[in-house]
Design a protein around this motif. Structure first.
Motif, PDB file in Angstrom:
ATOM      1  N   TRP A 183       0.833  -1.217   0.000  1.00 29.36           N
ATOM      2  CA  TRP A 183       0.000   0.000   0.000  1.00 29.36           C
ATOM      3  C   TRP A 183       0.864   1.262   0.000  1.00 29.36           C
ATOM      4  N   GLN A 184       1.982   1.204   0.734  1.00 29.59           N
ATOM      5  CA  GLN A 184       2.881   2.379   0.748  1.00 29.59           C
ATOM      6  C   GLN A 184       3.412   2.668  -0.657  1.00 29.59           C
ATOM      7  N   THR A 185       3.846   1.592  -1.350  1.00 31.27           N
ATOM      8  CA  THR A 185       4.388   1.781  -2.697  1.00 31.27           C
ATOM      9  C   THR A 185       3.287   2.208  -3.659  1.00 31.27           C
ATOM     10  N   LEU A 186       2.098   1.631  -3.471  1.00 30.33           N
ATOM     11  CA  LEU A 186       0.972   1.992  -4.339  1.00 30.33           C
ATOM     12  C   LEU A 186       0.661   3.485  -4.197  1.00 30.33           C
ATOM     13  N   ASN A 187       0.731   3.960  -2.974  1.00 29.06           N
ATOM     14  CA  ASN A 187       0.494   5.384  -2.719  1.00 29.06           C
ATOM     15  C   ASN A 187       1.555   6.233  -3.417  1.00 29.06           C
ATOM     16  N   LEU A 188       2.814   5.749  -3.320  1.00 30.74           N
ATOM     17  CA  LEU A 188       3.929   6.485  -3.920  1.00 30.74           C
ATOM     18  C   LEU A 188       3.839   6.461  -5.450  1.00 30.74           C
ATOM     19  N   VAL A 189       3.568   5.249  -5.981  1.00 31.85           N
ATOM     20  CA  VAL A 189       3.498   5.087  -7.437  1.00 31.85           C
ATOM     21  C   VAL A 189       2.275   5.804  -7.980  1.00 31.85           C
ATOM     22  N   GLY A 190       1.140   5.581  -7.320  1.00 36.02           N
ATOM     23  CA  GLY A 190      -0.117   6.068  -7.860  1.00 36.02           C
ATOM     24  C   GLY A 190      -0.450   7.481  -7.476  1.00 36.02           C
ATOM     25  N   VAL A 191      -0.897   7.634  -6.247  1.00 39.94           N
ATOM     26  CA  VAL A 191      -1.464   8.918  -5.818  1.00 39.94           C
ATOM     27  C   VAL A 191      -0.449  10.049  -5.962  1.00 39.94           C
ATOM     28  N   GLN A 192       0.782   9.805  -5.490  1.00 37.39           N
ATOM     29  CA  GLN A 192       1.757  10.903  -5.498  1.00 37.39           C
ATOM     30  C   GLN A 192       2.316  11.201  -6.889  1.00 37.39           C
ATOM     31  N   SER A 193       2.155  10.255  -7.837  1.00 41.48           N
ATOM     32  CA  SER A 193       2.652  10.517  -9.191  1.00 41.48           C
ATOM     33  C   SER A 193       1.611  11.218 -10.055  1.00 41.48           C
ATOM     34  N   LEU A 194       0.361  11.204  -9.590  1.00 43.13           N
ATOM     35  CA  LEU A 194      -0.728  11.721 -10.431  1.00 43.13           C
ATOM     36  C   LEU A 194      -0.539  13.177 -10.893  1.00 43.13           C
ATOM     37  N   PRO A 195      -0.184  14.113  -9.998  1.00 45.56           N
ATOM     38  CA  PRO A 195      -0.056  15.503 -10.469  1.00 45.56           C
ATOM     39  C   PRO A 195       0.963  15.650 -11.598  1.00 45.56           C
ATOM     40  N   LEU A 196       2.135  15.007 -11.433  1.00 46.99           N
ATOM     41  CA  LEU A 196       3.187  15.130 -12.451  1.00 46.99           C
ATOM     42  C   LEU A 196       2.749  14.474 -13.760  1.00 46.99           C
ATOM     43  N   ILE A 197       2.086  13.319 -13.653  1.00 44.47           N
ATOM     44  CA  ILE A 197       1.645  12.626 -14.868  1.00 44.47           C
ATOM     45  C   ILE A 197       0.538  13.419 -15.559  1.00 44.47           C
ATOM     46  N   SER A 198      -0.354  14.024 -14.785  1.00 45.35           N
ATOM     47  CA  SER A 198      -1.424  14.846 -15.374  1.00 45.35           C
ATOM     48  C   SER A 198      -0.803  15.973 -16.196  1.00 45.35           C
ATOM     49  N   PHE A 199       0.119  16.658 -15.575  1.00 43.50           N
ATOM     50  CA  PHE A 199       0.771  17.816 -16.191  1.00 43.50           C
ATOM     51  C   PHE A 199       1.496  17.409 -17.484  1.00 43.50           C
ATOM     52  N   THR A 200       2.299  16.329 -17.385  1.00 43.83           N
ATOM     53  CA  THR A 200       3.096  15.877 -18.521  1.00 43.83           C
ATOM     54  C   THR A 200       2.198  15.390 -19.655  1.00 43.83           C
ATOM     55  N   ALA A 201       1.174  14.589 -19.304  1.00 35.34           N
ATOM     56  CA  ALA A 201       0.299  14.023 -20.336  1.00 35.34           C
ATOM     57  C   ALA A 201      -0.494  15.131 -21.029  1.00 35.34           C
ATOM     58  N   LEU A 202      -0.997  16.070 -20.240  1.00 33.55           N
ATOM     59  CA  LEU A 202      -1.812  17.157 -20.799  1.00 33.55           C
ATOM     60  C   LEU A 202      -1.008  17.941 -21.834  1.00 33.55           C
ATOM     61  N   PHE A 203       0.191  18.343 -21.459  1.00 30.59           N
ATOM     62  CA  PHE A 203       0.985  19.173 -22.369  1.00 30.59           C
ATOM     63  C   PHE A 203       1.554  18.367 -23.531  1.00 30.59           C
ATOM     64  N   SER A 204       1.787  17.065 -23.348  1.00 31.35           N
ATOM     65  CA  SER A 204       2.255  16.244 -24.463  1.00 31.35           C
ATOM     66  C   SER A 204       1.160  16.129 -25.517  1.00 31.35           C
ATOM     67  N   GLY A 205      -0.073  15.894 -25.069  1.00 34.77           N
ATOM     68  CA  GLY A 205      -1.207  15.832 -26.001  1.00 34.77           C
ATOM     69  C   GLY A 205      -1.369  17.148 -26.730  1.00 34.77           C
ATOM     70  N   MET A 206      -1.219  18.248 -26.001  1.00 37.39           N
ATOM     71  CA  MET A 206      -1.400  19.581 -26.590  1.00 37.39           C
ATOM     72  C   MET A 206      -0.327  19.867 -27.636  1.00 37.39           C
ATOM     73  N   VAL A 207       0.928  19.561 -27.289  1.00 33.29           N
ATOM     74  CA  VAL A 207       2.024  19.893 -28.197  1.00 33.29           C
ATOM     75  C   VAL A 207       1.988  18.999 -29.442  1.00 33.29           C
ATOM     76  N   LEU A 208       1.465  17.787 -29.262  1.00 35.44           N
ATOM     77  CA  LEU A 208       1.335  16.863 -30.382  1.00 35.44           C
ATOM     78  C   LEU A 208       0.416  17.473 -31.446  1.00 35.44           C
ATOM     79  N   VAL A 209      -0.694  18.049 -30.998  1.00 33.66           N
ATOM     80  CA  VAL A 209      -1.648  18.648 -31.937  1.00 33.66           C
ATOM     81  C   VAL A 209      -1.056  19.924 -32.538  1.00 33.66           C
TER      82      VAL A 209
END
Lengths: 269, 261
Positions: A48-74
């Motif tokens: 559960w500790q690793t899941l929290n680290l991998v999942g919940v705590q990575s979400l903001p960075l992944i949101s940011f990166t994915a959003l701008f990657s999709g945008m720049v692709l277009v």
């Protein structure tokens, strides 16, 4: 003369031997982890500790990166496709790029930097402060206690993050396509649905499970093979990130080759 | 004398070109406190790691309770380890767990106790080492001496038959060192365990030992009672007791030659 010749071959020789040795040890650790996944109890706290680290705590960075990657692709393909009269392909190109390659790679590289390094540092510190020895003396297998929960958490949650990254990236691409480039909404969605198949989507997910495994197993391997105090921990942490990213890029090529060349050929036969 | 509980027979161990153990022979009897003395870096900790199965010897045999442990698989070795307790040099407390969780680690993993029973045992063991009521603290909040005592509480939680101490007084002030020694003696008397202590602290060794051995150049020299050890005529032992750094190497070689003749 002979000595000079030996010296020329000594360095590359030691690199090759070192590579084979590490490859062997990582393979052994992978096999031990798989064995303990099915034979021993799973330490849920670490999972559960690793899941929290991998999942919940990575979400903001992944949101940011994915959003701008999709945008720049277009931004990159949008205007040129419009000039060629191929606006009906924009949605599909964004979807294919993200599901097949960009999301699995991006998420895994982010996890390599965040999770792989953190695992190497944590386990490395435990190794140099004899905490790993303490586990063994207390009749607890360090692979079962430390490695298995981390590997499971990474394998389980990396695909979830890839799905999330796909969705956020496509939304980013859609927003730029509609708002900036002037693509028709239904054309974008239609091409996305037509061009992105289940096969594309699931091949990306399968790759991401393997990448999650690579992140955890190499992070743990570098941690458990740490020697030499604080400097050793630093070296292991840096090396873990470099090795994980390199391995992911190499494996990605072979996965792509397998999924989009050989397996398709077999499918057509 | 009781029967042997640990026997090392002609044990060799090398790390690349450094030969740490060179034919080490050692017998430790049940219920005694055996202290391995020796200068830093001579391989004392390696001996301990070999006895506990953390390292495999290059050659030789290690017997614990008449069972040869170097040919055992992990499960068999873990069964033997259930009788071990070990205090590491820097305590090796799990720094992500509280003091209570550290002490109860073995109980949760290998015991069949209820939560209340575990809490009781943790408090009892912490009281035995003179630290009641600190189970909620994190290891980072403790001083060096407290960490060692918590390490000791963890080591005795599962009622081991053999306790290993790796440099128990290193890095502690003289008062705390004496307190740790008193604790070792107290546990010895109360729990009737066999203790194997590794140290270079002469005072501490003579205070707690039933027998002492000097580890140097991969072997044990002058295994005897503390009194006999102090009166030894071996010049190498006398130099070591007096803490004279020079010529230890030469003396050890001379004594070796003398022994061979």
């Amino acid at each position: 003369m002979n000595q000079a010749l030996i010296n020329i071959f000594r360095l590359p020789g030691s690199w090759i031997l070192g590579f084979i040795m590490h490859l062997g040890r990582v393979t052994l650790l992978s096999m031990q982890s798989i064995y303990w996944m099915f034979r021993g109890k799973i330490f849920r706290n670490h999972f559960w500790q690793t899941l929290n680290l991998v999942g919940v705590q990575s979400l903001p960075l992944i949101s940011f990166t994915a959003l701008f990657s999709g945008m720049v692709l277009v931004v990159q393909v949008g205007n040129q496709f419009m000039d060629l009269g191929a606006e009906s392909y924009i949605g599909g190109v964004v979807g294919l790029s993200l599901t097949r390659e960009l999301s699995p790679l991006m998420v895994s590289i982010i996890l390599a930097a965040r999770i792989g390094s953190s695992m190497a540092a944590e386990l490395g510190t435990m190794k140099v402060t004899e905490q790993v020895d303490a586990l063994e003396v207390m009749a607890t297998n360090p692979v079962q206690y430390l490695v298995v929960p981390r590997v499971l958490a990474c394998c389980f949650f990396t695909p979830v993050l890839v799905i999330y990254s796909n969705v956020v990236g496509i939304c980013g691409g859609w927003a730029v396509a509609i708002g900036q480039i002037g693509v028709n909404h239904s054309l974008f969605v239609e091409s996305l649905i037509q061009m992105v198949s289940n096969y594309d989507f699931f091949s990306g997910l399968l790759k991401s499970i393997a990448f999650g495994f690579i992140v955890a197993i190499i992070g743990c391997y570098k941690g458990l093979s740490t020697a030499g105090g604080a400097k050793g921990v630093g070296t292991s942490t840096t090396q873990s990130v470099v090795i994980i990213i390199t391995s992911i890029l190499v494996f990605n090529y072979f996965f792509s080759l397998a999924f989009f060349t050989y397996l398709r050929l077999i499918g057509r036969m | 004398m009781n029967k042997p509980i640990i026997t090392l027979s002609n044990v060799y161990k090398s790390f690349e070109d450094k030969h740490v153990l060179q034919g080490l022979d050692l017998t430790i009897y049940a219920g005694e406190t055996f202290v391995i003395l020796g200068p830093s870096g001579c391989g004392k900790s390696v001996s301990l790691k070999i006895i506990t199965g953390l390292l495999k010897p290059d050659a030789g045999n290690i017997f614990v309770k008449d069972k040869c442990i170097n040919s055992m698989n992990e499960r068999e070795l873990n069964n033997i380890r259930m009788d071990f307790g070990m205090l590491f040099q820097n305590a090796a407390l799990f720094d992500s767990l509280t003091v209570g969780e550290n002490v109860s680690f073995g109980l949760k993993e290998h015991g069949n106790y209820s939560k209340n029973e575990i809490a009781e045992i943790v408090e009892e063991k912490l009281s035995m080492v003179g630290l009641p009521g600190i189970s909620a603290k994190m290891p980072s909040e403790l001083s060096g001496g407290m960490r060692k005592r918590v390490g000791l509480a963890r080591a005795i939680a599962l009622k081991p038959k053999i306790i290993f101490y790796d440099e128990p007084t290193t890095g502690l002030d003289p008062i705390m060192s004496t307190e740790i020694d008193m604790l070792v003696l107290k546990l010895q008397q109360e729990l009737k365990v066999t203790s194997v202590v590794i140290t270079h602290d002469m005072k501490s060794a003579f205070r707690i030992a039933d027998r002492v051995g000097l580890h140097y150049e991969g072997k044990l020299w002058e295994v005897s009672t503390p009194q006999e050890f102090q009166q030894s005529e071996n010049p190498f032992v006398q130099k070591f007791i007096r803490g004279e750094p020079q010529e230890l190497d030469d003396l050890s070689k001379e004594t070796n030659k003398g022994a061979k003749k």
